[in-house]
Design a protein around this motif. Structure first.
Motif, PDB file in Angstrom:
ATOM      1  N   TYR A 136       0.856  -1.184   0.000  1.00 37.18           N
ATOM      2  CA  TYR A 136       0.000   0.000   0.000  1.00 37.18           C
ATOM      3  C   TYR A 136       0.894   1.237   0.000  1.00 37.18           C
ATOM      4  O   TYR A 136       0.933   2.012   0.950  1.00 37.18           O
ATOM      5  CB  TYR A 136      -0.932  -0.013   1.211  1.00 37.18           C
ATOM      6  N   SER A 137       1.618   1.401  -1.090  1.00 31.07           N
ATOM      7  CA  SER A 137       2.648   2.431  -1.166  1.00 31.07           C
ATOM      8  C   SER A 137       2.060   3.762  -1.610  1.00 31.07           C
ATOM      9  O   SER A 137       0.893   3.871  -1.988  1.00 31.07           O
ATOM     10  CB  SER A 137       3.740   1.994  -2.146  1.00 31.07           C
ATOM     11  N   GLU A 138       2.920   4.788  -1.594  1.00 31.79           N
ATOM     12  CA  GLU A 138       2.503   6.105  -2.058  1.00 31.79           C
ATOM     13  C   GLU A 138       2.157   6.076  -3.543  1.00 31.79           C
ATOM     14  O   GLU A 138       1.282   6.813  -4.001  1.00 31.79           O
ATOM     15  CB  GLU A 138       3.622   7.120  -1.798  1.00 31.79           C
ATOM     16  N   THR A 139       2.855   5.221  -4.297  1.00 34.23           N
ATOM     17  CA  THR A 139       2.560   5.111  -5.726  1.00 34.23           C
ATOM     18  C   THR A 139       1.138   4.624  -5.952  1.00 34.23           C
ATOM     19  O   THR A 139       0.422   5.126  -6.826  1.00 34.23           O
ATOM     20  CB  THR A 139       3.550   4.145  -6.404  1.00 34.23           C
ATOM     21  N   LEU A 140       0.705   3.652  -5.152  1.00 34.02           N
ATOM     22  CA  LEU A 140      -0.655   3.139  -5.275  1.00 34.02           C
ATOM     23  C   LEU A 140      -1.671   4.218  -4.918  1.00 34.02           C
ATOM     24  O   LEU A 140      -2.676   4.401  -5.613  1.00 34.02           O
ATOM     25  CB  LEU A 140      -0.832   1.919  -4.366  1.00 34.02           C
ATOM     26  N   LEU A 141      -1.411   4.950  -3.846  1.00 33.64           N
ATOM     27  CA  LEU A 141      -2.313   6.029  -3.445  1.00 33.64           C
ATOM     28  C   LEU A 141      -2.364   7.127  -4.502  1.00 33.64           C
ATOM     29  O   LEU A 141      -3.432   7.672  -4.801  1.00 33.64           O
ATOM     30  CB  LEU A 141      -1.858   6.615  -2.103  1.00 33.64           C
ATOM     31  N   GLU A 142      -1.204   7.444  -5.058  1.00 33.19           N
ATOM     32  CA  GLU A 142      -1.148   8.484  -6.092  1.00 33.19           C
ATOM     33  C   GLU A 142      -1.912   8.051  -7.337  1.00 33.19           C
ATOM     34  O   GLU A 142      -2.647   8.844  -7.938  1.00 33.19           O
ATOM     35  CB  GLU A 142       0.310   8.782  -6.450  1.00 33.19           C
ATOM     36  N   THR A 143      -1.752   6.784  -7.716  1.00 31.72           N
ATOM     37  CA  THR A 143      -2.457   6.276  -8.890  1.00 31.72           C
ATOM     38  C   THR A 143      -3.961   6.304  -8.676  1.00 31.72           C
ATOM     39  O   THR A 143      -4.728   6.685  -9.570  1.00 31.72           O
ATOM     40  CB  THR A 143      -2.003   4.839  -9.204  1.00 31.72           C
ATOM     41  N   TYR A 144      -4.393   5.912  -7.488  1.00 37.57           N
ATOM     42  CA  TYR A 144      -5.823   5.957  -7.160  1.00 37.57           C
ATOM     43  C   TYR A 144      -6.349   7.384  -7.242  1.00 37.57           C
ATOM     44  O   TYR A 144      -7.420   7.636  -7.823  1.00 37.57           O
ATOM     45  CB  TYR A 144      -6.051   5.387  -5.760  1.00 37.57           C
ATOM     46  N   ALA A 145      -5.602   8.330  -6.678  1.00 32.60           N
ATOM     47  CA  ALA A 145      -6.033   9.730  -6.684  1.00 32.60           C
ATOM     48  C   ALA A 145      -6.113  10.276  -8.103  1.00 32.60           C
ATOM     49  O   ALA A 145      -7.055  10.993  -8.455  1.00 32.60           O
ATOM     50  CB  ALA A 145      -5.080  10.571  -5.837  1.00 32.60           C
ATOM     51  N   VAL A 146      -5.130   9.918  -8.925  1.00 34.19           N
ATOM     52  CA  VAL A 146      -5.107  10.407 -10.305  1.00 34.19           C
ATOM     53  C   VAL A 146      -6.279   9.844 -11.100  1.00 34.19           C
ATOM     54  O   VAL A 146      -6.991  10.574 -11.801  1.00 34.19           O
ATOM     55  CB  VAL A 146      -3.770  10.048 -10.985  1.00 34.19           C
ATOM     56  N   LEU A 147      -6.500   8.530 -11.005  1.00 35.10           N
ATOM     57  CA  LEU A 147      -7.597   7.913 -11.750  1.00 35.10           C
ATOM     58  C   LEU A 147      -8.948   8.449 -11.288  1.00 35.10           C
ATOM     59  O   LEU A 147      -9.849   8.682 -12.100  1.00 35.10           O
ATOM     60  CB  LEU A 147      -7.553   6.394 -11.594  1.00 35.10           C
ATOM     61  N   ASN A 148      -9.099   8.644  -9.985  1.00 34.21           N
ATOM     62  CA  ASN A 148     -10.358   9.142  -9.437  1.00 34.21           C
ATOM     63  C   ASN A 148     -10.648  10.565  -9.909  1.00 34.21           C
ATOM     64  O   ASN A 148     -11.793  10.911 -10.216  1.00 34.21           O
ATOM     65  CB  ASN A 148     -10.312   9.105  -7.908  1.00 34.21           C
ATOM     66  N   ALA A 149      -9.601  11.389  -9.964  1.00 31.50           N
ATOM     67  CA  ALA A 149      -9.781  12.780 -10.382  1.00 31.50           C
ATOM     68  C   ALA A 149      -9.820  12.933 -11.893  1.00 31.50           C
ATOM     69  O   ALA A 149     -10.310  13.943 -12.399  1.00 31.50           O
ATOM     70  CB  ALA A 149      -8.649  13.639  -9.810  1.00 31.50           C
ATOM     71  N   MET A 150      -9.323  11.933 -12.608  1.00 29.75           N
ATOM     72  CA  MET A 150      -9.142  12.083 -14.047  1.00 29.75           C
ATOM     73  C   MET A 150     -10.302  11.528 -14.871  1.00 29.75           C
ATOM     74  O   MET A 150     -10.780  12.184 -15.803  1.00 29.75           O
ATOM     75  CB  MET A 150      -7.842  11.380 -14.465  1.00 29.75           C
ATOM     76  N   ILE A 151     -10.793  10.336 -14.556  1.00 29.28           N
ATOM     77  CA  ILE A 151     -11.716   9.630 -15.453  1.00 29.28           C
ATOM     78  C   ILE A 151     -13.162   9.763 -14.980  1.00 29.28           C
ATOM     79  O   ILE A 151     -13.477   9.497 -13.822  1.00 29.28           O
ATOM     80  CB  ILE A 151     -11.342   8.141 -15.558  1.00 29.28           C
ATOM     81  N   ASP A 152     -14.032  10.159 -15.895  1.00 29.43           N
ATOM     82  CA  ASP A 152     -15.476  10.182 -15.662  1.00 29.43           C
ATOM     83  C   ASP A 152     -16.039   8.908 -16.287  1.00 29.43           C
ATOM     84  O   ASP A 152     -16.278   8.846 -17.494  1.00 29.43           O
ATOM     85  CB  ASP A 152     -16.101  11.421 -16.307  1.00 29.43           C
ATOM     86  N   PHE A 153     -16.236   7.874 -15.462  1.00 27.91           N
ATOM     87  CA  PHE A 153     -16.623   6.572 -16.001  1.00 27.91           C
ATOM     88  C   PHE A 153     -18.041   6.579 -16.576  1.00 27.91           C
ATOM     89  O   PHE A 153     -18.318   5.886 -17.558  1.00 27.91           O
ATOM     90  CB  PHE A 153     -16.488   5.491 -14.926  1.00 27.91           C
TER      91      PHE A 153
END
Length: 323
Positions: A136-153
């Motif tokens: 559960y690294s910072e990279t995983l958290l960053e990726t989650y934050a980016v995908l959540n803020a970026m993609i309108d599913f």
């Protein structure tokens, strides 16, 4: 020594130790003990073990301890690795993945983040969990934050392509605002054109590869206007370009395609995060340069440039063997 018993391969302890399949914590000298000093990899199992779940680690260890000779099982494993490596991950990074692939990735990362936060909130001193907290690294958290803020599913499924949320890119936001205003803009232009041409009916629309066209009645006197050029006609309508349409081509252009191109560019730019996530899959092919063996019916092993994986961690200069 290797023995085949049914679909299983039996390996004696001396062979396991000689090949450094598992680590030896008893202080005995091993063939590739220097590899641990340089890389931290005590054994081939440790080198290969990228599992984040405890059951996954146990299953991988079972595969190493009791290797199978069943070609069907081995082929299925090869196809599974190839699927994740070449199909899903490559499509995500190349920008050709479907919306469902991105949503599955997002849900997986989202669930992992929630599990990690829950475990951290417990503050559990259990040693069993400590080894799994690194995933559960910072990279995983960053990726989650980016995908959540970026993609309108929701919009992505409606458009059948990846659609960005507002706020991701200012230029993209301006293009989308213009696209939403386009019907009212073209309606006003059509009214102006109708007044100019004194036409009973008049409309303006965008045609891909052609640009903006004004639709006029079929009996419209084109020769009365020097700037009007008929592009094509139907039974009841003339579709033409005039100076106003050419101005729209220059000032507005294909707004929809500009939005799609921009969102595709953003997707490809963000995929550097996916390279980090995919590291555990691609590291063997890229760093260790491992290749997928081909099974044959003959009882032979034909391989070139063969070396023990741990040998590469000791020195960059070694002579591969042929088997």
């Amino acid at each position: 020594m290797l023995r085949f018993r049914g679909e299983m391969v039996e390996i004696d302890k001396d062979t396991y130790r000689a090949l450094d399949i598992f680590s030896d914590d008893k202080g005995n000298k091993r063939p590739f003990s220097n590899a641990y000093k340089s890389s931290g990899c005590k054994s081939l199992f440790i080198l290969c073990n990228r599992c984040r779940s405890t059951p996954g680690k146990y299953l991988l260890r079972k595969w190493f301890a009791h290797p199978t000779a069943d070609r069907e099982v081995l082929t299925k494993r090869q196809k599974a690795i190839s699927f994740f490596l070449q199909h899903i991950l490559n499509r995500l990074r190349a920008g050709t993945a479907k919306v469902a692939h991105w949503e599955n990735l997002y849900k997986t990362i989202s669930s992992s983040v929630m599990i990690g936060r829950y475990l951290e909130s417990l503050g559990s001193p259990l040693a069993l969990l400590q080894g799994d907290m690194d995933c559960y690294s910072e990279t995983l958290l960053e990726t989650y934050a980016v995908l959540n803020a970026m993609i309108d599913f929701e919009e992505s499924y409606a458009e059948n392509r990846l659609v960005m949320r507002p706020g991701v890119d200012p230029e993209l936001d301006r293009a989308k605002t213009l696209y939403r205003q386009l019907p009212s803009i073209l309606t006003q232009v059509a009214q102006d054109e109708s007044s100019r041409f004194k036409a009973a009916t008049c409309s303006v629309a965008y045609v891909p590869m052609i640009g903006y066209l004004v639709a006029l009645p079929h009996d419209f006197q084109v020769e009365d206007f020097e700037d009007v050029e008929v592009i094509y006609s139907t039974a009841h309508t003339l579709h033409a370009k005039d100076e106003r349409m050419r101005t729209l081509d220059e000032e507005l252009g294909d707004v929809k395609m500009r939005i799609i191109d921009k969102e595709t560019t953003i997707t490809l730019r963000r995929n550097v995060l996916l390279d980090t996530i995919a590291l555990f899959v691609t590291s063997f092919r890229g760093t260790c340069r491992w290749t997928c063996p081909k099974f044959v019916d003959e009882p032979i092993i034909d391989a070139t440039r063969v070396y023990h994986p741990l040998a590469q961690l000791i020195t960059e200069h070694f002579v591969p063997n042929r088997v």
